[in-house]
Design an enzyme around this catalytic site. Structure first.
Site, mmCIF file in Angstrom:
data_model
loop_
_atom_site.group_PDB
_atom_site.id
_atom_site.type_symbol
_atom_site.label_atom_id
_atom_site.label_comp_id
_atom_site.label_asym_id
_atom_site.label_seq_id
_atom_site.Cartn_x
_atom_site.Cartn_y
_atom_site.Cartn_z
ATOM 1 N N ARG A 1 -9.702 0.237 1.780
ATOM 2 C CA ARG A 1 -10.701 -0.613 2.438
ATOM 3 C C ARG A 1 -12.011 0.160 2.471
ATOM 4 O O ARG A 1 -12.011 1.390 2.550
ATOM 5 C CB ARG A 1 -10.288 -0.941 3.880
ATOM 6 C CG ARG A 1 -9.322 -2.087 4.017
ATOM 7 C CD ARG A 1 -9.993 -3.438 3.802
ATOM 8 N NE ARG A 1 -9.054 -4.543 3.935
ATOM 9 C CZ ARG A 1 -8.340 -5.062 2.939
ATOM 10 N NH1 ARG A 1 -8.453 -4.581 1.713
ATOM 11 N NH2 ARG A 1 -7.511 -6.062 3.156
ATOM 12 N N HIS B 1 -14.062 -5.523 -5.296
ATOM 13 C CA HIS B 1 -12.856 -5.806 -4.497
ATOM 14 C C HIS B 1 -11.890 -6.677 -5.314
ATOM 15 O O HIS B 1 -11.471 -7.754 -4.869
ATOM 16 C CB HIS B 1 -13.210 -6.490 -3.176
ATOM 17 C CG HIS B 1 -12.125 -6.293 -2.130
ATOM 18 N ND1 HIS B 1 -12.383 -6.024 -0.813
ATOM 19 C CD2 HIS B 1 -10.773 -6.318 -2.230
ATOM 20 C CE1 HIS B 1 -11.247 -5.904 -0.149
ATOM 21 N NE2 HIS B 1 -10.255 -6.077 -0.993
HETATM 22 N N1 LIG Z 1 -8.583 -3.565 -3.050
HETATM 23 C C1 LIG Z 1 -7.654 -4.509 -3.083
HETATM 24 O O1 LIG Z 1 -7.723 -5.442 -3.892
HETATM 25 C C2 LIG Z 1 -6.494 -4.410 -2.144
HETATM 26 C C3 LIG Z 1 -5.387 -5.271 -2.333
HETATM 27 C C4 LIG Z 1 -4.294 -5.114 -1.510
HETATM 28 C C5 LIG Z 1 -4.282 -4.143 -0.517
HETATM 29 N N2 LIG Z 1 -5.362 -3.337 -0.345
HETATM 30 C C6 LIG Z 1 -5.364 -2.287 0.694
HETATM 31 O O2 LIG Z 1 -4.268 -1.410 0.463
HETATM 32 C C7 LIG Z 1 -3.754 -1.005 1.731
HETATM 33 C C8 LIG Z 1 -2.365 -0.456 1.586
HETATM 34 O O3 LIG Z 1 -1.451 -1.517 1.305
HETATM 35 P P1 LIG Z 1 0.135 -1.286 1.404
HETATM 36 O O4 LIG Z 1 0.774 -2.607 1.211
HETATM 37 O O5 LIG Z 1 0.558 -0.161 0.530
HETATM 38 O O6 LIG Z 1 0.263 -0.819 2.928
HETATM 39 P P2 LIG Z 1 1.519 -0.168 3.660
HETATM 40 O O7 LIG Z 1 2.781 -0.488 2.919
HETATM 41 O O8 LIG Z 1 1.409 -0.539 5.092
HETATM 42 O O9 LIG Z 1 1.274 1.413 3.493
HETATM 43 C C9 LIG Z 1 0.286 2.067 4.174
HETATM 44 C C10 LIG Z 1 0.478 3.567 3.952
HETATM 45 O O10 LIG Z 1 -0.579 4.271 4.614
HETATM 46 C C11 LIG Z 1 0.010 5.255 5.462
HETATM 47 N N3 LIG Z 1 -0.812 5.475 6.636
HETATM 48 C C12 LIG Z 1 -1.257 4.568 7.544
HETATM 49 N N4 LIG Z 1 -1.953 5.179 8.522
HETATM 50 C C13 LIG Z 1 -1.954 6.503 8.222
HETATM 51 C C14 LIG Z 1 -2.483 7.648 8.852
HETATM 52 N N5 LIG Z 1 -3.162 7.566 10.015
HETATM 53 N N6 LIG Z 1 -2.269 8.841 8.263
HETATM 54 C C15 LIG Z 1 -1.566 8.962 7.118
HETATM 55 N N7 LIG Z 1 -1.026 7.905 6.463
HETATM 56 C C16 LIG Z 1 -1.226 6.689 7.019
HETATM 57 C C17 LIG Z 1 1.345 4.700 5.843
HETATM 58 O O11 LIG Z 1 2.188 5.728 6.323
HETATM 59 P P3 LIG Z 1 3.739 5.411 6.677
HETATM 60 O O12 LIG Z 1 4.444 5.304 5.333
HETATM 61 O O13 LIG Z 1 4.161 6.614 7.426
HETATM 62 O O14 LIG Z 1 3.753 4.129 7.441
HETATM 63 C C18 LIG Z 1 1.790 4.096 4.523
HETATM 64 O O15 LIG Z 1 2.331 5.092 3.687
HETATM 65 C C19 LIG Z 1 -3.873 -2.282 2.561
HETATM 66 O O16 LIG Z 1 -3.882 -2.005 3.930
HETATM 67 C C20 LIG Z 1 -5.196 -2.864 2.089
HETATM 68 O O17 LIG Z 1 -6.238 -2.403 2.917
HETATM 69 C C21 LIG Z 1 -6.465 -3.453 -1.137
#
Ligand SMILES: NC(=O)c1ccc[n+]([C@@H]2O[C@H](COP(=O)([O-])OP(=O)(O)OC[C@H]3O[C@@H](n4cnc5c(N)ncnc54)[C@H](OP(=O)(O)O)[C@@H]3O)[C@@H](O)[C@H]2O)c1
Length: 319
Positions: A234, A282
């Site tokens: 993000r 994005h």
């Molecule tokens: N640019 C785009 O087109 C696009 C599209 C889709 C998504 N996204 C972004 O990608 C992000 C990730 O998606 P996802 O589905 O992979 O999310 P997810 O499955 O919830 O994974 C988030 C990861 O971040 C880690 N994390 C969260 N807070 C943290 C912290 N304070 N310190 C260290 N690690 C932390 C989590 O740790 P844990 O494993 O310990 O929970 C997890 O490994 C989304 O939230 C979104 O913002 C962007």
């Protein structure tokens, strides 16, 4: 069962075109009543809200609401709504989305690893000059966020041959990938990273994390001549003034950015024209209705048959 039993769906997709979403819902569950924001004739009959950036106050009006389904993986804007009802929020966990994101991440890592921006400049000037090419296993990729998207990208980058590590909040375990977790391990993770890939969610803990102090901790002795930042998490994770300064001062030698503090990116931003900075609008991983809707409808059917909802947002962790 009548519509007064709150089994209808509300679709609220903000500025997106609702038509492909409506078509996918109708194809997957033709019998289910569907209301499409802003046309909300009977709010009390809505049991399930499928949303991307719903207008404030809408969800709180739905007295029969049982669950909220986010239509994008990041729930930061939804969570920021002051009147968000305290109901289960189901997030996107979808192989189509993960594959799209992995494509983008791998493309960006390879652009920097294979010096593609330099070759683009050489081509424009008709210069035939081969550059020294390090092997993938000489390049240390560090992925911040080992969630659904980060893990998929990590596995594919490892398969290509990169030396991959990941950093998450809680301990993780992935074959052939060095896993770090928590604030105490962050500096060690950064010190072994040449290409930093951010796939973190935006939360109070992660906002602004991609700033100059963090960039200065990245490895500066790698084969790319300095570290590279790749962010598709993000825009709120990054401090754009720090990225610009870091590129200008050589603290970073390149960046690929899909997300920005304010979107669309201001045409006057220096980021557009910095060397070795790749900008995409994005667009790394778009939510595809045909892929996302069938599992949501399946979850609703199972929920109505008494099964628990899966892939719930942790309200305390904010993601
Ligand atoms: N640019 C785009 O087109 C696009 C599209 C889709 C998504 N996204 C972004 O990608 C992000 C990730 O998606 P996802 O589905 O992979 O999310 P997810 O499955 O919830 O994974 C988030 C990861 O971040 C880690 N994390 C969260 N807070 C943290 C912290 N304070 N310190 C260290 N690690 C932390 C989590 O740790 P844990 O494993 O310990 O929970 C997890 O490994 C989304 O939230 C979104 O913002 C962007």
């Amino acid at each position: 069962m009548g519509v007064d039993t709150a089994r209808s769906i509300l679709l609220a997709v903000g500025s997106w075109d609702p038509e492909p979403w409506v078509a996918a819902i109708r194809a997957g569950d033709p019998e289910r009543p569907l209301q499409v924001w802003p046309d909300l004739p009977v709010p009390s009959t809505v049991g399930y809200a499928l949303v991307w950036e719903p207008p404030q106050g809408v969800l709180a009006r739905l007295s029969g609401l049982k669950a909220i389904f986010s239509l994008c993986a990041g729930v930061d804007r939804l969570m920021a709504q002051p009147d968000l009802p305290y109901l289960p929020i189901v997030r996107v966990v979808n192989s189509d989305l993960a594959r799209r994101m992995t494509e983008w991440v791998v493309l960006q890592v390879l652009i920097h690893h294979r010096r593609q921006r330099t070759y683009d400049r050489q081509q424009a000037a008709r210069i035939w000059k081969e550059l020294r090419q390090p092997a993938a296993d000489e390049v240390r990729v560090g992925i911040m966020g080992l969630g659904v998207l980060g893990r998929d990208a990590a596995i594919v980058l490892r398969r290509i041959g990169f030396d991959v590590a990941g950093w998450s909040r809680r301990p993780a375990n992935l074959p052939d990938i060095a896993c770090f977790h928590g604030p105490d391990a962050l500096d060690r993770f950064l010190a072994r990273t040449d290409i930093l890939v951010s796939l973190l969610p935006l939360t109070p803990q992660t906002r602004g994390i991609l700033g100059i102090r963090l960039f200065e901790k990245l490895a500066s002795d790698g084969p790319l001549g300095g570290p590279v930042l790749v962010n598709a998490g993000r825009g709120g994770l990054q401090v754009e003034a720090d990225i610009i300064a870091a590129i200008e001062q050589g603290v970073l030698v390149g960046a690929s950015l899909d997300v920005f503090e304010s979107e669309p990116l201001d045409p006057k931003s220096p980021l557009w024209s910095l060397p070795n900075v790749v900008i995409t609008p994005h667009a790394a991983a778009a939510s595809e209705p045909k892929a996302l809707i069938p599992p949501i409808l399946d979850q609703i059917r199972k929920f109505e048959a008494g099964k628990p909802l899966r892939n719930l947002v942790d309200r305390d962790a904010m993601y």
